[in-house]
Design a protein around this motif. Structure first.
Motif, PDB file in Angstrom:
ATOM      1  N   TYR A  27       2.305 -75.784   8.957  1.00  0.00           N
ATOM      2  CA  TYR A  27       3.511 -76.885   9.544  1.00  0.00           C
ATOM      3  C   TYR A  27       3.768 -76.098  10.854  1.00  0.00           C
ATOM      4  O   TYR A  27       4.028 -75.011  10.999  1.00  0.00           O
ATOM      5  CB  TYR A  27       4.539 -76.853   8.700  1.00  0.00           C
ATOM      6  N   VAL A  47       4.190 -81.364  17.117  1.00  0.00           N
ATOM      7  CA  VAL A  47       3.277 -82.399  16.940  1.00  0.00           C
ATOM      8  C   VAL A  47       2.025 -82.519  17.700  1.00  0.00           C
ATOM      9  O   VAL A  47       0.881 -82.730  17.265  1.00  0.00           O
ATOM     10  CB  VAL A  47       3.884 -83.822  17.400  1.00  0.00           C
ATOM     11  N   ASN A  50      -0.474 -79.421  16.866  1.00  0.00           N
ATOM     12  CA  ASN A  50      -1.100 -79.630  15.555  1.00  0.00           C
ATOM     13  C   ASN A  50      -2.321 -80.604  15.952  1.00  0.00           C
ATOM     14  O   ASN A  50      -3.373 -80.446  15.350  1.00  0.00           O
ATOM     15  CB  ASN A  50      -0.063 -80.671  14.443  1.00  0.00           C
ATOM     16  N   ARG A  51      -2.143 -81.705  16.793  1.00  0.00           N
ATOM     17  CA  ARG A  51      -3.247 -82.504  17.051  1.00  0.00           C
ATOM     18  C   ARG A  51      -4.273 -81.587  17.931  1.00  0.00           C
ATOM     19  O   ARG A  51      -5.354 -81.836  17.772  1.00  0.00           O
ATOM     20  CB  ARG A  51      -2.711 -83.833  18.041  1.00  0.00           C
ATOM     21  N   ARG A  72      -6.325 -82.816   8.932  1.00  0.00           N
ATOM     22  CA  ARG A  72      -4.687 -82.828   9.242  1.00  0.00           C
ATOM     23  C   ARG A  72      -4.280 -83.717   8.230  1.00  0.00           C
ATOM     24  O   ARG A  72      -4.886 -84.723   7.747  1.00  0.00           O
ATOM     25  CB  ARG A  72      -4.605 -83.445  10.841  1.00  0.00           C
ATOM     26  N   LEU A  73      -2.882 -83.368   7.639  1.00  0.00           N
ATOM     27  CA  LEU A  73      -2.354 -84.247   6.836  1.00  0.00           C
ATOM     28  C   LEU A  73      -1.233 -85.347   7.574  1.00  0.00           C
ATOM     29  O   LEU A  73      -0.961 -86.261   6.742  1.00  0.00           O
ATOM     30  CB  LEU A  73      -1.338 -83.448   6.131  1.00  0.00           C
ATOM     31  N   ASN A  74      -0.472 -84.795   8.245  1.00  0.00           N
ATOM     32  CA  ASN A  74       0.263 -85.915   8.982  1.00  0.00           C
ATOM     33  C   ASN A  74       0.841 -85.271  10.340  1.00  0.00           C
ATOM     34  O   ASN A  74       0.038 -84.539  10.857  1.00  0.00           O
ATOM     35  CB  ASN A  74       1.791 -86.028   8.183  1.00  0.00           C
ATOM     36  N   MET A  75       1.865 -85.651  11.056  1.00  0.00           N
ATOM     37  CA  MET A  75       1.926 -85.411  12.338  1.00  0.00           C
ATOM     38  C   MET A  75       2.433 -83.857  12.599  1.00  0.00           C
ATOM     39  O   MET A  75       2.076 -83.404  13.770  1.00  0.00           O
ATOM     40  CB  MET A  75       3.410 -86.012  12.766  1.00  0.00           C
ATOM     41  N   ARG A  76       2.693 -83.167  11.535  1.00  0.00           N
ATOM     42  CA  ARG A  76       3.013 -81.772  11.663  1.00  0.00           C
ATOM     43  C   ARG A  76       2.284 -81.014  10.850  1.00  0.00           C
ATOM     44  O   ARG A  76       2.545 -79.638  11.200  1.00  0.00           O
ATOM     45  CB  ARG A  76       4.485 -81.733  11.657  1.00  0.00           C
ATOM     46  N   GLU A  77       1.629 -81.451   9.890  1.00  0.00           N
ATOM     47  CA  GLU A  77       0.904 -80.327   8.853  1.00  0.00           C
ATOM     48  C   GLU A  77      -0.605 -80.860   9.014  1.00  0.00           C
ATOM     49  O   GLU A  77      -1.060 -81.576   9.106  1.00  0.00           O
ATOM     50  CB  GLU A  77       1.554 -80.497   7.556  1.00  0.00           C
ATOM     51  N   GLN A  78      -1.202 -79.600   8.734  1.00  0.00           N
ATOM     52  CA  GLN A  78      -2.820 -79.705   8.500  1.00  0.00           C
ATOM     53  C   GLN A  78      -2.896 -78.679   7.331  1.00  0.00           C
ATOM     54  O   GLN A  78      -2.223 -77.749   6.757  1.00  0.00           O
ATOM     55  CB  GLN A  78      -3.303 -79.095   9.502  1.00  0.00           C
TER      56      GLN A  78
END
Length: 250
Positions: A27, A47, A50-51, A72-78
């Protein structure tokens, strides 16, 4: 995804147990990991990092440089692979800057004869001291074969990052990575871990406006580095509108 047990929390990231054995959820926080005077929290930084880290790690995986990144899982997590982190920060320098210029008296911005790889012992209480290969082997942090593999890995990362940055008008002065060990049966290999983002790179903007005499100034540190880098690489989310300052590495 429901979060599981927290495994580790650092300045800029939190690691949680992953959904499968041998995985973690990484995160990205908005907190700054820089040692220079920047705001302690930079809105939206997590964010973007993460990208950006997804972009660089995916690119390395595609050219055969192994990393811990899965997806990548979502905007803040991988989702990442769990690895045994070697307690070193590996710094690759292409141009003189920061501590190297201060230690050796080399003017900032001087291109080095070849990329230089340095090792810093990962201990915040000791302020991440510079260490030699002899220290690393003597204290058992890594063996000589590990170090040879780390240098080869770091230089491949350097080739990739330098080319990507040059393609969008940015000079990669230096950067740091972390390396971890993973096991596949009885076979151990080293992979790039942690993250690759503006937090771990020193970036200079080559797109400088001409002076009145028609000359172009030397590359300068990038302003709003997180947003601008994401924009140039084509990974900028449409809802990010903040302004951020660059961070520096040791």
């Amino acid at each position: 995804m429901a979060r599981r047990k927290k495994v580790y929390e650092g300045k800029a990231k939190i690691l949680y147990e992953g959904p499968e054995p041998g995985t973690l959820v990484q995160y990205f926080k908005d907190d700054s990991s820089s040692s220079v005077a920047v705001p302690s929290t930079l809105e939206g930084k997590g964010v973007l990092n993460n990208r950006l880290s997804e972009f660089f790690m995916s690119g390395l995986n595609q050219i055969g440089v192994p990393t811990h990144f899965i997806r990548r899982l979502n905007m803040r997590e991988q989702l990442v692979r769990m690895a045994e982190i070697i307690p070193l920060e590996i710094v690759v320098r292409n141009f003189a800057a920061g501590p190297l210029s201060a230690r050796l008296g080399i003017p900032e911005g001087t291109q080095l004869p070849r990329p230089i790889v340095e090792y810093y012992f990962k201990d915040e209480k000791l302020n991440l001291p510079l260490v030699a290969e002899e220290h690393i082997v003597a204290f058992g942090w890594a063996n000589q074969q590990d170090l040879d593999d780390i240098v080869a890995l770091a230089l491949r990362v350097n080739d990739f990052l330098s080319g990507v940055m040059m393609g969008v008008g940015i000079r990669l002065a230096d950067f740091r990575i972390e390396v971890g060990r993973i096991w596949e049966g009885d076979f151990m290999r080293l992979i790039v871990a942690d993250e690759i983002s503006p937090d771990s790179c020193r970036l200079w903007d080559m797109r400088q406006p001409e002076r009145p005499d028609g000359t172009i100034p030397d590359p300068q540190p990038m302003g709003d580095v997180y947003t601008e880098l994401a924009r140039r690489l084509g990974v900028l989310p449409t809802n990010i509108t903040h302004t951020m300052k660059p961070t520096l590495i040791n």
